[in-house]
Every structure is written in structure tokens, then in C-alpha cells.
Motif scaffolding. Structure first.
Motif, PDB file in Angstrom:
ATOM      1  N   SER A 192      41.979  39.580  42.929  1.00 26.56           N
ATOM      2  CA  SER A 192      42.013  40.003  41.723  1.00 26.56           C
ATOM      3  C   SER A 192      41.437  41.377  41.645  1.00 26.56           C
ATOM      4  CB  SER A 192      41.033  39.186  40.834  1.00 26.56           C
ATOM      5  OG  SER A 192      41.741  37.772  40.828  1.00 26.56           O
ATOM      6  N   LEU A 193      40.359  41.785  42.426  1.00 28.73           N
ATOM      7  CA  LEU A 193      39.832  43.198  42.539  1.00 28.73           C
ATOM      8  C   LEU A 193      40.717  44.147  42.880  1.00 28.73           C
ATOM      9  CD1 LEU A 193      36.280  42.079  43.995  1.00 28.73           C
ATOM     10  CD2 LEU A 193      36.988  42.753  41.810  1.00 28.73           C
ATOM     11  N   PHE A 243      35.783  37.344  40.766  1.00 33.13           N
ATOM     12  CA  PHE A 243      35.578  38.342  41.741  1.00 33.13           C
ATOM     13  C   PHE A 243      36.233  37.910  43.308  1.00 33.13           C
ATOM     14  CE2 PHE A 243      32.264  38.900  38.517  1.00 33.13           C
ATOM     15  CZ  PHE A 243      32.682  40.161  38.386  1.00 33.13           C
ATOM     16  N   SER A 247      43.444  44.698  40.340  1.00 30.58           N
ATOM     17  CA  SER A 247      42.824  45.520  39.226  1.00 30.58           C
ATOM     18  C   SER A 247      42.641  46.814  39.445  1.00 30.58           C
ATOM     19  CB  SER A 247      41.384  44.968  38.706  1.00 30.58           C
ATOM     20  OG  SER A 247      41.514  43.690  38.236  1.00 30.58           O
ATOM     21  N   LEU A 248      42.061  47.342  40.632  1.00 26.67           N
ATOM     22  CA  LEU A 248      42.053  48.742  41.216  1.00 26.67           C
ATOM     23  C   LEU A 248      43.502  49.372  41.267  1.00 26.67           C
ATOM     24  CD1 LEU A 248      40.112  50.750  42.303  1.00 26.67           C
ATOM     25  CD2 LEU A 248      40.786  49.928  44.594  1.00 26.67           C
ATOM     26  N   GLY A 290      44.278  41.997  36.648  1.00 29.35           N
ATOM     27  CA  GLY A 290      43.249  41.218  37.517  1.00 29.35           C
ATOM     28  C   GLY A 290      42.961  39.721  37.086  1.00 29.35           C
TER      29      GLY A 290
END
Length: 175
Positions: free
Chosen positions: A49-50, A45, A53-54, A87
Motif C-alpha cells: 500500500s505504501l 501501513f 501510494s508513493l 494505496g
């Protein structure tokens, strides 16, 4: 559904650009994995990475909708899978390349209790002297007072017992 994908893609893209130019260490969650840095290793997290991913979730979902896929559930599953995969790749890059070489100082690097030092100004009774210690390769001088109120001569080796308002309470160190 296309609106959700478009919003996710553009929000992820804009935030990625902002973080790239202005930094983004304000959202780091570290797990207690006992890593080499004393406070645990990197977490999945992390902001990179977040955001990856989004962005990929939104872009993949929008792209699949545009090329004619009609099953919303199938599009959603592929978009989620692609977002999680990218991510995860960003996390691996972060953990193996960036975090591995991060030598930022931690609060524990400034812990003075138990540090050995040498008096450069003697302590006379209940008075205050001065000691020098080496931390992180740098010499620091600190005001010092004797734990029991005894005099300690210049050049004596002392150990810091605790700090109080910037003054170290010390005891003479004996091998």
C-alpha cells in the motif's frame, strides 16, 4: 516540484519491482484488531500500500505538471488524493485477498503449556521419560519429568505445566 514527483515515482517503482522479485515482509505493521489470526488484522501501513501510494503520488504529480497545470497546490492535492486512493485500493486487495488466506504460523502455535500428551517412556521418580503430543497435525515427542517427582507409567495421559531447557514438567491428567 517536478523533481519531487519524479523522485517519488521512480523510487516507488524501483522498490515495487524489488519487493515483487525479492519479497518484502520486513515492513509489516499489524494493528490489534483481534482478527482471525490471533495477532490482529492487516494494517493500511503494509509495504504494498505504501509503495503504491508513493508511486501514484509521484506519477500523478509529474503527469499533471507536464500537461500544463500551473497551480502547484492543486497539483499537490490531486497527487496526494490519487496516491491515498490507490494505496487504499491496494490495502483492500491485501486485506480481502492475500491476508485472508495467510496461514503462516505464529509464535502462539508453538505454546506447549497446557498441551495434553501421552507418555511413551515412563517417568521413574525424579527421572526423565518421554511423551508424545500432537501440534498442528504433527506428532512431536518431548522429554518429560514429573512435577512432584512421582513415577508415572507408560501410556498415562499427562498435561504440560511448563517447559525448561527443552524438558516438559508434567502432571498426570485425570478426567
Amino acid at each position: 516540484m517536478m523533481t519531487l514527483f519524479a523522485v517519488c515515482f521512480f523510487v516507488g517503482l524501483v522498490l515495487t519491482v524489488l519487493v515483487t522479485f525479492f519479497g518484502g515482509d520486513f515492513f509489516e505493521v499489524h494493528g490489534d484488531t483481534g482478527g482471525a489470526h490471533g495477532h490482529g488484522g492487516p494494517s493500511f501501513f503494509n509495504l504494498s500500500s505504501l509503495l503504491a501510494s508513493l508511486t501514484v503520488f509521484g506519477g500523478m504529480g509529474y503527469m499533471l505538471s507536464e500537461v500544463g497545470m500551473t497551480s502547484s497546490l492543486f497539483i499537490l492535492l490531486i497527487a496526494i488524493g490519487a496516491g491515498l486512493f490507490v494505496g487504499w485500493l491496494f490495502f483492500l486487495f491485501y486485506a480481502k485477498v492475500i491476508y485472508k488466506h495467510d496461514d503462516s504460523m505464529r509464535e502462539s502455535d508453538f505454546e506447549l503449556n497446557g498441551q495434553l500428551g501421552k507418555l511413551i517412556v515412563p517417568i521413574n521418580g525424579k527421572g526423565i521419560g518421554e511423551m508424545v503430543i500432537v501440534m498442528q497435525g504433527t506428532k512431536r515427542s518431548i522429554s518429560a519429568r514429573s512435577e512432584l517427582g512421582e513415577s508415572i507409567p507408560k501410556g498415562a495421559r499427562v498435561v504440560i505445566l511448563h517447559m525448561d531447557k527443552g524438558v516438559a514438567t508434567v502432571s498426570q491428567f485425570s478426567d
